[in-house]
Design an enzyme around this catalytic site. Sequence first.
Site, short mmCIF file in Angstrom:
data_model
loop_
_atom_site.label_atom_id
_atom_site.label_comp_id
_atom_site.label_asym_id
_atom_site.label_seq_id
_atom_site.Cartn_x
_atom_site.Cartn_y
_atom_site.Cartn_z
N GLN A 185 0.86 -1.17 0.00
CA GLN A 185 0.00 0.00 0.00
C GLN A 185 0.91 1.23 0.00
O GLN A 185 2.00 1.20 0.57
CB GLN A 185 -0.91 0.03 1.23
CG GLN A 185 -1.95 -1.07 1.25
CD GLN A 185 -3.17 -0.76 0.40
OE1 GLN A 185 -3.06 -0.01 -0.58
NE2 GLN A 185 -4.31 -1.31 0.76
N SER A 186 0.45 2.31 -0.62
CA SER A 186 1.35 3.44 -0.86
C SER A 186 1.67 4.24 0.39
O SER A 186 2.77 4.77 0.52
CB SER A 186 0.74 4.38 -1.91
OG SER A 186 0.58 3.69 -3.14
#
Length: 629
Positions: free
Chosen positions: A21-22
């Site tokens: 996930q960023s």
Amino acid sequence: MSVTKIQATHCDRLAYVYVRQSTAWQVVENRESTERQYHLQARAIALGWSPTHVEIIDEDQGRSGSTAAHRTGFQRLVSDVGLGRVGIVLMLEASRLARNNSDWYRLIEICGVSATLIADEGAVYNPRDPNDRLLLGVKGTLSEAELFTLRTRLYEGRWNKARKGRLVFPLPTGYVRGPEGQWEFDPDVQVRERLGYVFELFRREGVARRVVRDLKANGLELPARVMAKEAYGTIVWKTPTLSNVIHILQNPAYAGVYVYGRLDYSGDRRSAKTGKHLARLRPVAQWPVHIDAHHPAYLTWEEFVSNQARLRQNWNREGSRGVAREGTALLQGLAVCGRCGRKIGVQHHSAHERRSSVYVCQQGYANGDTHVCQSMTSRAVDAGVVRAFLNAVSPTSLPVAMRVLEQIEHDLAGQRRQRELQLEQARYDARLAQRQYERVDPDNRLVASELERRWNEKLERVAQLEQAHAKAEADAQWDLTAEERTAISALSQDLPAIWAAPTTTQQDRKQLLRSAIDSVQLDGASHVGQIEVQIRWRSGVITRLIVERYRRGTDSLKTPADAVDRIHELAPTYTYAEIAAQLNADGWRTAHGRSFTSQHVGYICRRDGLSRSTGNVRLTPKEDPQTIH
């Protein structure tokens, strides 16, 4: 078709499931996306891999996929694929593996060389197959384009809203949002007055660390707004720290200004952990969004700008004065080299050495020069500058005594007000805890015992504050008579007496010099045995003077000159012992304050050429001194 692409050689190798996930916020909030990525482990097993041959790579959680430079998990995946250890790489979509086409195509190329498959939730792709490779390339291009499209859309929308002053972000402590979204003062009187008191302290002290010291000395805390999800927006009171005070002083929102874009992310510096650009502060003139009079203010914009300049001058570095400290060198922060123009530093000696501080210009030496530019003791230079300062300022009237007394009384009243507000809040918290305890069923001991404990804590807090308030009130009691006020007023006219007073500290003297002097240029190399001093006053006038360099032995203890003359007068006639007795009878003492002896007199006679060979002095064998004490 997907199953037919999977060969036994693929299943003999590992299956890698890549999870990412960023941002940290997405890791916490986007639970469904994270869960879907972890479910790919079951898909790998369904495709024929043994559970022991399925490995999950999730060490890149919270890291952007725009680059592979700071994603250790992705780098490990690419390395193992290149070594032929991986049979298949599973990802939720291409954007999870890479948002950058260069990283994506490099992975596809390596997978093609090592015969490694790539799979998502719907299909399995063979990078050696032209159609699959074309499809993977399109997916990577779409992933990169999606990132830029989303960023551009969000970026422009955010800036458009910020230019109107309507972009919502957490408000600084001391403000709340009104019913229509406007900024308003916090309705809590204690919060507002405590913030105002911080600005008033800095206005008087001029140093952030002294503001912290004053707050702690009076037992005053600073308000802070909770940003955690559970108690978002509530106010808590914390012990003041230097970082908290500086954060308050440097926040332009307290000047009634709406600002956005103070941080610039266009540099090349990146975080070693996340790979994201590191921000740097923009100068005030380069702030993209700056809306004056946007909301109520705690101080004016002019004072805010002045505070920033004052904070920068407090830095101890080239181009700033630094804070006036306790050292004996009075020109600390004011002295400038007359040869190279750099700021002159100060070297201090230990207290037991009883040596003066030294002004030394060593910036060039630190940068590779063979020698320091120049150095000199501070004693002679400080004495010359102080004489010039007293001569320039003393003739003018200094009717500041009454204003100082008024300021002291104002400060005491401000401290008393802050303590009373803090005590009132503590009493309210205690009453609230009492009401909560009284409303609970006494038989429910699991709840009642906890509420009773909280009530006792609040009562202890009230007792501590009351005790501290009583002590502070006792210490602040003072009542000057009319005669004392008249004496103080008269003393304020005598600056030399104030300067020499034992209660005047070195910091006070430095502040007095800084109030009138902008800088002092020193040149101790152009003239042998002399130092050229140029004083630049704040008015722009320059005063030049020459001081003699300090010579060794100048301040050493010496026998009084009149006593030496008396010895010379008596030497042709009397013995050393008779001369010593005569000097003691006349009240003379040696350099160390002792009575004269024949040894003292004999030493001075021999030093000045009145030796026994001249026949001018009658000596006995017992009176011939060999050592001098």
